[in-house]
Motif scaffolding. Structure first.
Motif, PDB file in Angstrom:
ATOM      1  N   PHE A 229      -2.636   6.729   7.709  1.00 55.40           N
ATOM      2  CA  PHE A 229      -2.358   5.763   6.635  1.00 55.40           C
ATOM      3  C   PHE A 229      -1.493   4.620   7.153  1.00 55.40           C
ATOM      4  CE2 PHE A 229       0.164   4.130   3.087  1.00 55.40           C
ATOM      5  CZ  PHE A 229      -0.844   3.791   2.202  1.00 55.40           C
TER       6      PHE A 229
ATOM      7  N   PRO B 270       0.835  -1.197   0.000  1.00 57.58           N
ATOM      8  CA  PRO B 270       0.000   0.000   0.000  1.00 57.58           C
ATOM      9  C   PRO B 270       0.879   1.259   0.000  1.00 57.58           C
ATOM     10  CG  PRO B 270      -0.807  -1.579   1.607  1.00 57.58           C
ATOM     11  CD  PRO B 270       0.523  -2.097   1.117  1.00 57.58           C
ATOM     12  N   THR B 271       0.544   2.185  -0.881  1.00 50.67           N
ATOM     13  CA  THR B 271       1.353   3.376  -1.060  1.00 50.67           C
ATOM     14  C   THR B 271       0.465   4.614  -1.075  1.00 50.67           C
ATOM     15  OG1 THR B 271       2.904   2.086  -2.402  1.00 50.67           O
ATOM     16  CG2 THR B 271       3.056   4.486  -2.564  1.00 50.67           C
ATOM     17  N   LEU B 272       0.811   5.563  -0.229  1.00 49.75           N
ATOM     18  CA  LEU B 272       0.079   6.820  -0.166  1.00 49.75           C
ATOM     19  C   LEU B 272       0.826   7.868  -0.987  1.00 49.75           C
ATOM     20  CD1 LEU B 272      -2.204   8.580   0.997  1.00 49.75           C
ATOM     21  CD2 LEU B 272      -0.714   9.003   2.985  1.00 49.75           C
TER      22      LEU B 272
ATOM     23  N   ASN C 271      -1.423  -0.731  -5.494  1.00 45.53           N
ATOM     24  CA  ASN C 271      -2.245  -0.499  -4.313  1.00 45.53           C
ATOM     25  C   ASN C 271      -2.018   0.933  -3.837  1.00 45.53           C
ATOM     26  OD1 ASN C 271      -3.925  -0.945  -2.157  1.00 45.53           O
ATOM     27  ND2 ASN C 271      -2.557  -2.344  -1.095  1.00 45.53           N
ATOM     28  N   GLY C 272      -2.252   1.881  -4.750  1.00 45.17           N
ATOM     29  CA  GLY C 272      -1.984   3.275  -4.441  1.00 45.17           C
ATOM     30  C   GLY C 272      -3.229   4.047  -4.051  1.00 45.17           C
ATOM     31  N   THR C 273      -3.033   5.014  -3.181  1.00 44.13           N
ATOM     32  CA  THR C 273      -4.086   5.931  -2.750  1.00 44.13           C
ATOM     33  C   THR C 273      -3.571   7.346  -2.951  1.00 44.13           C
ATOM     34  OG1 THR C 273      -4.849   4.385  -1.051  1.00 44.13           O
ATOM     35  CG2 THR C 273      -5.473   6.693  -0.781  1.00 44.13           C
TER      36      THR C 273
END
Length: 149
Positions: free
Chosen positions: A146, A91-93, A118-120
């Motif tokens: 996050f 997961p990557t912000l 899996n980016g936001t």
């Protein structure tokens, strides 16, 4: 960030050549001009510049290697991170101000988040490139949330 066939929305190489020329001509002035203007958005109408923030950016810049700074402009402007971003699985912000005059959001964050598995993307209205300094009270809780999630 540079305009190429694979990155038609990028900036012309002359923009980065101008950064290199300004850095080479008077590095100390360069490290005052950038933070006093677009980096923190202090060039926007109504913006209240912080002399301490500007001088701290200058201090950090002057502590570094002139050659590294010069070559760094090439690295950040001409390196294509497409395949690197596609390979990231955690997961990557991606956090970005929509008033970033240094790295425009449409040609960076909005493209990057599409490449991440899996980016936001978290967009901050009116924030400049230096938002981590000028808006730490907003950014830090978002980072922590996050990480905890």
């Amino acid at each position: 960030m540079v305009k190429t066939a694979n990155n038609p929305g990028g900036l012309p190489i002359e923009v980065f050549d101008g950064f290199r020329a300004a850095l080479a001509a008077n590095r100390a002035q360069f490290f005052l001009d950038v933070p006093a203007g677009p980096f923190y958005g202090y060039n926007r109408p109504g913006a209240e510049a912080s002399e301490g923030v500007i001088r701290n950016w200058w201090r950090q810049g002057m502590m570094g290697s002139a050659k590294a700074h010069y070559e760094g402009i090439k690295a950040f402007s001409e390196t294509d991170f497409t395949e690197d971003l596609k390979a990231i699985e955690v997961p990557t912000l991606v956090m970005h101000g929509d008033d970033d005059q240094i790295v425009p959001i449409d040609d960076s964050a909005r493209l990057a988040v599409k490449l991440l598995k899996n980016g936001t993307l978290k967009v901050y209205e009116g924030y400049a490139h230096g938002m981590l300094t000028t808006h730490a009270d907003v950014i830090n809780p978002d980072l922590l949330a996050f990480i905890k999630a």
